[in-house]
Design an enzyme around this catalytic site. Structure first.
Site, PDB file in Angstrom:
ATOM      1  N   ASP A  17       0.821  -1.203   0.000  1.00  0.00           N
ATOM      2  CA  ASP A  17       0.000   0.000   0.000  1.00  0.00           C
ATOM      3  C   ASP A  17       0.858   1.256   0.000  1.00  0.00           C
ATOM      4  OD1 ASP A  17      -1.973   1.850   0.208  1.00  0.00           O
ATOM      5  OD2 ASP A  17      -2.768   1.165   2.120  1.00  0.00           O
ATOM      6  N   ASP A  54      -1.593   5.481  -5.825  1.00  0.00           N
ATOM      7  CA  ASP A  54      -1.915   4.647  -4.677  1.00  0.00           C
ATOM      8  C   ASP A  54      -2.109   3.184  -5.084  1.00  0.00           C
ATOM      9  OD1 ASP A  54      -2.759   3.596  -2.305  1.00  0.00           O
ATOM     10  OD2 ASP A  54      -4.631   4.724  -2.196  1.00  0.00           O
TER      11      ASP A  54
END
Ligand code: NAG
Ligand code: NAG
Ligand code: NAG
Length: 429
Positions: free
Chosen positions: A74, A283
């Site tokens: 992440d 992201d």
């Protein structure tokens, strides 16, 4: 920005550590295989807008002796964490009691007081005088635990004293949704992230669009077959602003093109305003791409316009896929291929990300209308999620080499067949 409760049906997770070892010494960097895992469907939209169907996972090992841990990659969050408490919903848990190298961080320590500064929720002092940490998510769920230090094996290198959150299983309203991964690898630019802890000057990943493989590389990607990268500078704003995430990978979007046509939007809509709203983040923890309302609407209208003769609109104003995607089409059930679609180019300063073909549409699983399946446009409206930013998700990063060059404060992009990249590195298994 992945959630703590990921329901995953994982391809396979345990056998990859060895595969990385043989390669990393040859290149001098750590190369890790990435896996895509599907997350449970219906709950995605309700629990956390940013958690979508697919997460990227990587298998490492932690502790002495080593325990295998599968972690979600992440780039949108900072603190790495592992589930440390067994609970019915969890399949994989890290057991700190079984490790000789585990130690919790006391709250009196310098580490607890200064290294936790960039975390969205500040660390606090727990009852046992341990550094207590909380990771909370957009749906108000959260998990908490002890900031701890442990040896992590990343590639061939053992890294003692690696800081992570050793977490309990959280307040899941639905334990079945709980993660089958062990935790999450926080890769943003904050002080506790993997990137900062390892002192990485560069890392890259490549996510296959045709199978569930991928590569995560720490260090220099010097492969001739990757070809030259196009770079876009990372944007920094030093003053704290309420909506600006200073430790995200922020780039500057300048426009969007649908085939040859640039959307008629002023460049200012892509520039963060005085509150920090409007930054563009890369992201890996988000599946699809989300755009602020005015930009989303312009793109939506142009794409609908250019696909008029090609696709049949699913005309149902009450249907919004995953709470943010309201441009959907009806595609006949037996149809093997979509018609040739106009491509969408996200124009960053100095580099473009071109999204084409099948990647522009996503078949909504299980939704059939008469003889048609519903396919939705893979860009969503940030406003509908209550998000004040442009978020470039992992779906649109597929089959691109994506390099985060921290030393030179830039993000590099190149089109690559990532399944072949995995093969070249011998990581496919
Ligand atoms: C996610 O992917 C799986 C497997 O392709 C599918 O069965 C599931 O319904 C998908 N969920 C969503 C929300 O798209
Ligand atoms: C955090 O540490 C305390 C004190 O040792 C312990 O009781 C608690 O179970 C720990 N939490 C987790 C999630 O390991
Ligand atoms: C990368 O490639 C360049 C030119 O081929 C070479 O000079 C450099 O040493 C290489 N770096 C690494 C880390 O392999």
């Amino acid at each position: 920005m992945a959630s703590p409760m990921l329901q995953l049906t994982i391809w396979c997770i345990f056998c990859f550590i060895n595969c990385c070892l043989c390669l990393s010494s040859a290149v001098g960097n750590a190369i890790l295989p990435l896996r895509m895992a599907r997350v449970g469907a219906a709950e995605a939209a309700s629990r956390l807008p940013f958690r979508h169907n697919v997460t990227l996972t990587v298998t490492l090992a932690a502790g002495t002796p080593l325990q295998p841990v599968t972690m979600v990659l992440d780039t949108g969050s900072e603190l790495s964490w592992l589930h440390c408490k067994k609970s019915p919903g969890l399949r994989s848990v890290f057991d700190p009691a079984a490790s000789r190298s585990y130690s919790p961080v006391p709250c009196s320590s310098q580490t607890c007081r200064t290294r936790t500064r960039d975390l969205p929720v500040p660390a606090s002092c727990g009852p046992e005088k341990l550094c207590h940490t909380i990771v909370s998510y957009a749906d108000a769920s959260s998990i908490e635990g002890n900031l701890s230090s442990e040896t992590f094996q990343i590639g061939t290198t053992a890294r003692p004293g690696f800081l992570f959150g050793c977490m309990d299983s959280g307040q899941s309203s639905n334990p079945e949704e709980d993660s089958k991964t062990t935790g999450l690898l926080g890769m943003n630019r904050g002080s506790l992230s993997v990137v900062t802890q390892m002192g990485l000057e560069k890392f890259s990943y490549c996510i296959s669009g045709s199978d569930a493989t991928g590569i995560l590389l720490f260090g220099d990607a010097n492969f001739t077959w990757v070809g030259p990268l196009n770079y876009t500078p990372m944007i920094q704003i030093s003053t704290p602003l309420p909506y600006f995430d200073r430790v995200a990978y922020t780039v500057q979007m300048e426009g969007i093109r649908v085939s040859g046509k640039i959307l008629a939007l002023p460049k200012s809509v892509f520039v963060p305003d005085h509150t920090g709203a409007g930054q563009t983040m890369v992201d890996s923890g988000t599946q699809f791409t989300f755009l602020l309302g005015p930009v989303y609407n312009a793109l939506r209208n142009e794409f609908a316009e250019q696909t008029k003769g090609l696709l049949k609109l699913y005309d149902n104003p009450n249907y919004v896929f995953q709470g943010a995607m309201d441009l959907c089409f009806l595609v006949p059930l037996g149809r093997a291929r979509l018609p040739a679609l106009p491509h969408v180019a996200l124009m960053f300063r100095g580099a473009e990300m071109v999204v084409s073909g099948e990647r522009l549409l996503y078949r909504v699983p299980g939704l059939v209308k008469g003889n048609d399946q519903v396919h939705c446009f893979t860009f969503g409206n940030s406003d509908l999620l209550g998000v004040e930013a442009f978020v470039i998700g992992n779906h649109h990063q597929q089959d691109k080499w994506v390099e985060f060059d921290l030393a030179n404060s830039r993000v590099g992009l190149a089109d690559v067949r990532c399944d072949l990249a995995s093969q070249r590195l011998g990581l496919d298994s």
